[in-house]
Scaffold this active site. Sequence first.
Site, PDB file in Angstrom:
ATOM      1  N   ASP A 147       0.829  -1.221   0.000  1.00 47.60           N
ATOM      2  CA  ASP A 147       0.000   0.000   0.000  1.00 47.60           C
ATOM      3  C   ASP A 147       0.860   1.267   0.000  1.00 47.60           C
ATOM      4  OD1 ASP A 147       0.945  -0.117   2.624  1.00 47.60           O
ATOM      5  OD2 ASP A 147      -1.034  -0.080   3.572  1.00 47.60           O
ATOM      6  N   GLU A 148       2.168   1.122   0.325  1.00 46.20           N
ATOM      7  CA  GLU A 148       3.012   2.320   0.454  1.00 46.20           C
ATOM      8  C   GLU A 148       3.201   3.048  -0.872  1.00 46.20           C
ATOM      9  OE1 GLU A 148       6.482   2.102   2.856  1.00 46.20           O
ATOM     10  OE2 GLU A 148       5.582   0.694   4.259  1.00 46.20           O
TER      11      GLU A 148
ATOM     12  N   TYR B 292      12.145   2.804  -0.618  1.00 43.58           N
ATOM     13  CA  TYR B 292      11.495   1.487  -0.686  1.00 43.58           C
ATOM     14  C   TYR B 292      10.223   1.561  -1.527  1.00 43.58           C
ATOM     15  CZ  TYR B 292       8.229  -2.202   0.722  1.00 43.58           C
ATOM     16  OH  TYR B 292       7.277  -3.203   0.711  1.00 43.58           O
TER      17      TYR B 292
ATOM     18  N   LYS C 149       9.223  -0.143  -5.157  1.00 45.62           N
ATOM     19  CA  LYS C 149       8.073  -1.040  -5.349  1.00 45.62           C
ATOM     20  C   LYS C 149       7.143  -0.465  -6.427  1.00 45.62           C
ATOM     21  CE  LYS C 149       7.024  -4.320  -3.407  1.00 45.62           C
ATOM     22  NZ  LYS C 149       7.373  -5.762  -3.666  1.00 45.62           N
TER      23      LYS C 149
HETATM   24  P1  NAD Z   1      11.102 -10.059   3.920  1.00 48.15           P
HETATM   25  O1  NAD Z   1      12.148  -8.992   3.914  1.00 48.15           O
HETATM   26  O2  NAD Z   1      10.732 -10.723   5.181  1.00 48.15           O
HETATM   27  O3  NAD Z   1      11.516 -11.211   2.892  1.00 48.15           O
HETATM   28  C1  NAD Z   1      12.049 -10.943   1.636  1.00 48.15           C
HETATM   29  C2  NAD Z   1      12.650 -12.243   1.081  1.00 48.15           C
HETATM   30  O4  NAD Z   1      13.177 -11.971  -0.215  1.00 48.15           O
HETATM   31  C3  NAD Z   1      13.791 -12.801   1.923  1.00 48.15           C
HETATM   32  O5  NAD Z   1      13.628 -14.195   2.095  1.00 48.15           O
HETATM   33  C4  NAD Z   1      15.025 -12.498   1.102  1.00 48.15           C
HETATM   34  O6  NAD Z   1      16.083 -13.430   1.284  1.00 48.15           O
HETATM   35  C5  NAD Z   1      14.476 -12.548  -0.311  1.00 48.15           C
HETATM   36  N1  NAD Z   1      15.262 -11.745  -1.252  1.00 48.15           N
HETATM   37  C6  NAD Z   1      15.690 -10.464  -1.090  1.00 48.15           C
HETATM   38  N2  NAD Z   1      16.423 -10.095  -2.149  1.00 48.15           N
HETATM   39  C7  NAD Z   1      16.432 -11.154  -3.012  1.00 48.15           C
HETATM   40  C8  NAD Z   1      17.003 -11.372  -4.288  1.00 48.15           C
HETATM   41  N3  NAD Z   1      17.732 -10.420  -4.892  1.00 48.15           N
HETATM   42  N4  NAD Z   1      16.801 -12.552  -4.893  1.00 48.15           N
HETATM   43  C9  NAD Z   1      16.075 -13.532  -4.288  1.00 48.15           C
HETATM   44  N5  NAD Z   1      15.525 -13.387  -3.066  1.00 48.15           N
HETATM   45  C10 NAD Z   1      15.705 -12.203  -2.443  1.00 48.15           C
HETATM   46  O7  NAD Z   1       9.844  -9.395   3.215  1.00 48.15           O
HETATM   47  P2  NAD Z   1       8.279  -9.585   3.512  1.00 48.15           P
HETATM   48  O8  NAD Z   1       7.884  -8.671   4.576  1.00 48.15           O
HETATM   49  O9  NAD Z   1       7.982 -11.011   3.612  1.00 48.15           O
HETATM   50  O10 NAD Z   1       7.685  -9.007   2.146  1.00 48.15           O
HETATM   51  C11 NAD Z   1       7.514  -9.859   1.019  1.00 48.15           C
HETATM   52  C12 NAD Z   1       6.930  -9.049  -0.120  1.00 48.15           C
HETATM   53  O11 NAD Z   1       5.675  -8.514   0.277  1.00 48.15           O
HETATM   54  C13 NAD Z   1       7.783  -7.866  -0.541  1.00 48.15           C
HETATM   55  O12 NAD Z   1       7.699  -7.747  -1.938  1.00 48.15           O
HETATM   56  C14 NAD Z   1       7.129  -6.673   0.141  1.00 48.15           C
HETATM   57  O13 NAD Z   1       7.345  -5.500  -0.593  1.00 48.15           O
HETATM   58  C15 NAD Z   1       5.683  -7.093   0.120  1.00 48.15           C
HETATM   59  N6  NAD Z   1       4.824  -6.544   1.194  1.00 48.15           N
HETATM   60  C16 NAD Z   1       5.212  -6.665   2.510  1.00 48.15           C
HETATM   61  C17 NAD Z   1       4.358  -6.200   3.507  1.00 48.15           C
HETATM   62  C18 NAD Z   1       4.712  -6.330   4.978  1.00 48.15           C
HETATM   63  O14 NAD Z   1       4.001  -5.795   5.823  1.00 48.15           O
HETATM   64  N7  NAD Z   1       5.773  -7.037   5.343  1.00 48.15           N
HETATM   65  C19 NAD Z   1       3.143  -5.611   3.179  1.00 48.15           C
HETATM   66  C20 NAD Z   1       2.788  -5.490   1.823  1.00 48.15           C
HETATM   67  C21 NAD Z   1       3.647  -5.986   0.854  1.00 48.15           C
HETATM   68  O1  DAU Z   2       2.390  -0.928   4.541  1.00 46.19           O
HETATM   69  C1  DAU Z   2       3.044  -2.077   4.082  1.00 46.19           C
HETATM   70  C2  DAU Z   2       4.495  -2.009   4.484  1.00 46.19           C
HETATM   71  O2  DAU Z   2       4.542  -2.248   5.879  1.00 46.19           O
HETATM   72  C3  DAU Z   2       5.367  -3.003   3.730  1.00 46.19           C
HETATM   73  O3  DAU Z   2       5.368  -2.702   2.371  1.00 46.19           O
HETATM   74  C4  DAU Z   2       6.803  -2.978   4.278  1.00 46.19           C
HETATM   75  O4  DAU Z   2       7.573  -3.977   3.646  1.00 46.19           O
HETATM   76  C5  DAU Z   2       6.747  -3.226   5.766  1.00 46.19           C
HETATM   77  O5  DAU Z   2       8.060  -3.121   6.306  1.00 46.19           O
HETATM   78  C6  DAU Z   2       5.828  -2.236   6.463  1.00 46.19           C
HETATM   79  O6  DAU Z   2       6.368  -0.900   6.418  1.00 46.19           O
HETATM   80  P1  DAU Z   2       6.320   0.098   7.694  1.00 46.19           P
HETATM   81  O7  DAU Z   2       7.370   1.094   7.534  1.00 46.19           O
HETATM   82  O8  DAU Z   2       4.929   0.561   7.934  1.00 46.19           O
HETATM   83  O9  DAU Z   2       6.678  -0.968   8.868  1.00 46.19           O
HETATM   84  P2  DAU Z   2       7.624  -0.862  10.145  1.00 46.19           P
HETATM   85  O10 DAU Z   2       7.368  -2.093  10.968  1.00 46.19           O
HETATM   86  O11 DAU Z   2       9.028  -0.546   9.801  1.00 46.19           O
HETATM   87  O12 DAU Z   2       7.031   0.384  10.934  1.00 46.19           O
HETATM   88  C7  DAU Z   2       5.681   0.434  11.350  1.00 46.19           C
HETATM   89  C8  DAU Z   2       5.455   1.777  11.995  1.00 46.19           C
HETATM   90  O13 DAU Z   2       6.185   1.812  13.242  1.00 46.19           O
HETATM   91  C9  DAU Z   2       5.959   2.948  11.180  1.00 46.19           C
HETATM   92  O14 DAU Z   2       5.082   4.045  11.331  1.00 46.19           O
HETATM   93  C10 DAU Z   2       7.311   3.276  11.796  1.00 46.19           C
HETATM   94  C11 DAU Z   2       7.137   2.894  13.259  1.00 46.19           C
HETATM   95  N1  DAU Z   2       8.360   2.386  13.935  1.00 46.19           N
HETATM   96  C12 DAU Z   2       9.051   1.377  13.353  1.00 46.19           C
HETATM   97  C13 DAU Z   2      10.196   0.884  13.950  1.00 46.19           C
HETATM   98  C14 DAU Z   2      10.981  -0.234  13.291  1.00 46.19           C
HETATM   99  C15 DAU Z   2       8.753   2.929  15.151  1.00 46.19           C
HETATM  100  O15 DAU Z   2       8.093   3.823  15.702  1.00 46.19           O
HETATM  101  N2  DAU Z   2       9.879   2.436  15.743  1.00 46.19           N
HETATM  102  C16 DAU Z   2      10.643   1.449  15.189  1.00 46.19           C
HETATM  103  O16 DAU Z   2      11.699   1.069  15.768  1.00 46.19           O
END
Ligand code: NAD
Ligand code: DAU
Length: 380
Positions: free
Chosen positions: A138-139, A186, A190
């Site tokens: 969603d970012e 980031y 994306k």
């Molecule tokens: P994560 O960082 O936990 O995992 C990413 C994985 O990708 C890891 O296993 C890493 O080893 C692998 N990777 C990184 N670079 C690579 C490369 N060059 N080649 C092959 N593998 C590689 O991430 P996540 O939180 O599980 O997110 C997964 C996907 O979902 C991402 O595309 C992210 O943008 C998207 N997403 C995440 C969230 C969230 O809240 N975490 C929300 C919405 C979308």
């Molecule tokens: O919205 C989807 C995204 O959510 C994904 O695309 C990203 O991969 C995922 O990392 C996540 O992004 P955020 O930046 O929202 O997540 P994060 O856990 O880093 O932070 C959540 C909120 O908490 C954000 O407003 C920043 C704040 N934060 C985060 C950290 C790590 C703090 O206040 N302190 C912290 O130490």
Amino acid sequence: MGFKRNILITGGAGFIGSHVVRLFVNKYADYHIVNLDKLTYAGNLANLKDIEDKPNYLFVKADICDFAKLQELMNGYHVDGIIHLAAESHVDRSIKDPFTFAQTNVMGTLALLQAAKLYWESLPEGYEGKRFYHISTDEVYGALELTHPEGVEPPFTTTASSAEHHLAYGKDFFYEDTKYNPHSPYSASKASSDHFVRAFHDTYGMPTIVTNCSNNYGPYQFPEKLIPLFINNIRHRKPLPVYGKGENVRDWLYVEDHARAIDVIFHNGRVADTYNIGGFNEWKNIDIIKVIIKTVDRLLGNPEGASLDLITYVTDRKGHDMRYAIDSTKLQKELGWEPSLQFEEGIEKTVRWYLDHQEWMDHITSGEYEKYYEEMYKNR
Ligand code: NAD
Ligand code: DAU
């Protein structure tokens, strides 16, 4: 054994990817699941211990930027479906090192698209079932304003329909047609990868789908992200670094619900379409932090409020997006998906999981992680 489908999942050793791999391997014994992951700091094969010996599962350590390797895999495993999750995913890291994000998220996605295109073009005309499913965030939509009225208790929304939210709170959401407006390196990377995916549909007719999901939480999340980081810090009585005033709002979805949505959309989503995925579950950071503290303290047997003193307000994240809020009505109405867990249940399960899997956490938080933590938080 001949499989009904051959699916390549990228990033399957990461947080969300491991839940998607587990779901597909267990649910579809007649699909061959190839998990391609580079095993960066965020990739961890311990996330998949329970399924690693299944006959329909294969792990391949590779980089999505390695075009020759991707071609070899597409041809070698007759890949007809791709679920692409591999990415650099942490906003704070992207602020420190944007190059890696452009390389993996943009160039890696492009390499995967091109490898799929070449292999699929070599298949006989009319070959059915090809899918390139790109997992986005969603970012990419940017940030919404904070318009929650005074006196409204968290969570700010319920599971009612978005129209009702509007009437109740008069505020905005991210919709599938919201204009892209990314702010962090980031989200810019994306957004760029999403554009490439759509361009491959529009130019070459690739059968693509893009979904944009809100913040996930649950087991196996790397403890650089808010929820696992704070659970671990509370356990070790370390300060809880709250960025800015803690007023930013995120919309939280339990990770298994995201994996279920991916399953539904991979099979039934319309080609060339976009679906938003989210749980109508917005929380201010400081409120969610208080819920985490309360839950961890209760489960550790500490007196209520014992860890509140760990809250430490620190310098804000650069360009910190104020609020994310996904409208997932389209997915709910068209494909019948809805979140299975209420937040209270999800956060309880999550905290319990981290407390019960201390070994998993300790393994990750030794060595390199300490250096990362020192570097990321030293000047805040
Ligand atoms: P994560 O960082 O936990 O995992 C990413 C994985 O990708 C890891 O296993 C890493 O080893 C692998 N990777 C990184 N670079 C690579 C490369 N060059 N080649 C092959 N593998 C590689 O991430 P996540 O939180 O599980 O997110 C997964 C996907 O979902 C991402 O595309 C992210 O943008 C998207 N997403 C995440 C969230 C969230 O809240 N975490 C929300 C919405 C979308
Ligand atoms: O919205 C989807 C995204 O959510 C994904 O695309 C990203 O991969 C995922 O990392 C996540 O992004 P955020 O930046 O929202 O997540 P994060 O856990 O880093 O932070 C959540 C909120 O908490 C954000 O407003 C920043 C704040 N934060 C985060 C950290 C790590 C703090 O206040 N302190 C912290 O130490």
